[in-house]
Motif scaffolding. Structure first.
Motif, PDB file in Angstrom:
ATOM      1  N   GLY A  79       0.800  -1.217   0.000  1.00 47.77           N
ATOM      2  CA  GLY A  79       0.000   0.000   0.000  1.00 47.77           C
ATOM      3  C   GLY A  79       0.837   1.272   0.000  1.00 47.77           C
ATOM      4  O   GLY A  79       0.423   2.290  -0.534  1.00 47.77           O
ATOM      5  N   TRP A  80       2.000   1.220   0.606  1.00 42.86           N
ATOM      6  CA  TRP A  80       2.858   2.401   0.739  1.00 42.86           C
ATOM      7  C   TRP A  80       4.288   2.023   0.352  1.00 42.86           C
ATOM      8  O   TRP A  80       5.163   1.875   1.206  1.00 42.86           O
ATOM      9  N   PRO A  81       4.563   1.890  -0.941  1.00 39.69           N
ATOM     10  CA  PRO A  81       5.884   1.428  -1.371  1.00 39.69           C
ATOM     11  C   PRO A  81       7.036   2.334  -0.925  1.00 39.69           C
ATOM     12  O   PRO A  81       8.151   1.846  -0.731  1.00 39.69           O
ATOM     13  N   ASP A  82       6.775   3.613  -0.746  1.00 38.27           N
ATOM     14  CA  ASP A  82       7.847   4.514  -0.304  1.00 38.27           C
ATOM     15  C   ASP A  82       8.339   4.193   1.102  1.00 38.27           C
ATOM     16  O   ASP A  82       9.431   4.625   1.485  1.00 38.27           O
ATOM     17  N   HIS A  83       7.527   3.455   1.860  1.00 43.85           N
ATOM     18  CA  HIS A  83       7.892   3.124   3.238  1.00 43.85           C
ATOM     19  C   HIS A  83       8.160   1.637   3.433  1.00 43.85           C
ATOM     20  O   HIS A  83       8.342   1.178   4.562  1.00 43.85           O
ATOM     21  N   ALA A  84       8.149   0.875   2.353  1.00 44.86           N
ATOM     22  CA  ALA A  84       8.332  -0.575   2.453  1.00 44.86           C
ATOM     23  C   ALA A  84       9.767  -0.923   2.803  1.00 44.86           C
ATOM     24  O   ALA A  84      10.704  -0.323   2.299  1.00 44.86           O
ATOM     25  N   ARG A  85       9.898  -1.910   3.645  1.00 44.97           N
ATOM     26  CA  ARG A  85      11.203  -2.447   3.995  1.00 44.97           C
ATOM     27  C   ARG A  85      11.379  -3.846   3.425  1.00 44.97           C
ATOM     28  O   ARG A  85      12.494  -4.319   3.259  1.00 44.97           O
ATOM     29  N   GLY A  86      10.276  -4.505   3.152  1.00 50.74           N
ATOM     30  CA  GLY A  86      10.319  -5.867   2.634  1.00 50.74           C
ATOM     31  C   GLY A  86      10.245  -5.904   1.118  1.00 50.74           C
ATOM     32  O   GLY A  86       9.995  -4.898   0.459  1.00 50.74           O
TER      33      GLY A  86
END
Length: 170
Positions: A79-86
């Motif tokens: 949902g929020w790729p800018d904040h994804a870590r995985g």
């Protein structure tokens, strides 16, 4: 209590429970016009039917003796790729319970199963958003290992709600 995936015939009950739950928890925050428009767009039977049919979404229901007690929606994408870590991120879109049945462990049962589904999908992270003023939900998600990773917002009509993006690595 029985957990199962939603079927097309569940769309009306899903829309009704979504709208009732949203109004019970957040309805006081919005103008009548903004609330009405939001519910028509986000919690309509047509929207529920579209979500149930979407192969990129899984809608899980909790029911008892044919009565819908709660649901959660998993989006099998970030949902929020800018904040994804995985690398493979799943979004928990909504987890709602019937306002009349709060405190019966329905949310926990849905969350437990959502975590299993995420593992089955080989997700390495799950994201969700939670209203900044919903301390109960924040505590609930913290018990599952979720923590705040960003400040985000959610629009209901002209009103901007400050939200927190929570996530956990799987």
């Amino acid at each position: 209590m029985n957990l199962r995936f939603a079927a097309p015939a569940d769309a009306a009950a899903l829309a009704d429970l979504g709208a009732r739950s949203f109004v019970a928890k957040f309805g006081y925050m919005y103008t009548p016009e903004d609330l009405e428009n939001f519910l028509a767009e986000s919690h309509s039977e047509a929207k529920a039917a579209k979500e149930i049919a979407d192969p990129a979404m899984q809608v899980l229901l909790a029911e008892e003796e044919g009565r819908l007690l709660g649901f959660c929606k998993l989006v099998l994408a970030c949902g929020w790729p800018d904040h994804a870590r995985g690398r493979t991120v799943i979004e928990l879109k909504q987890l709602y319970t019937d306002p009349e049945t709060t405190g019966r462990g329905i949310g926990s049962a849905l969350m437990d199963r959502a975590m299993e589904i995420a593992r089955e999908q080989e997700a390495d992270e799950m994201q969700l958003s939670v209203w900044s003023g919903n301390e109960g939900a924040q505590k609930f998600y913290a018990r599952y290992g979720f923590g705040k990773v960003a400040d985000i917002f959610f629009m209901v009509g002209d009103q901007r709600d400050d939200e927190f993006l929570y996530a956990r690595m799987m």
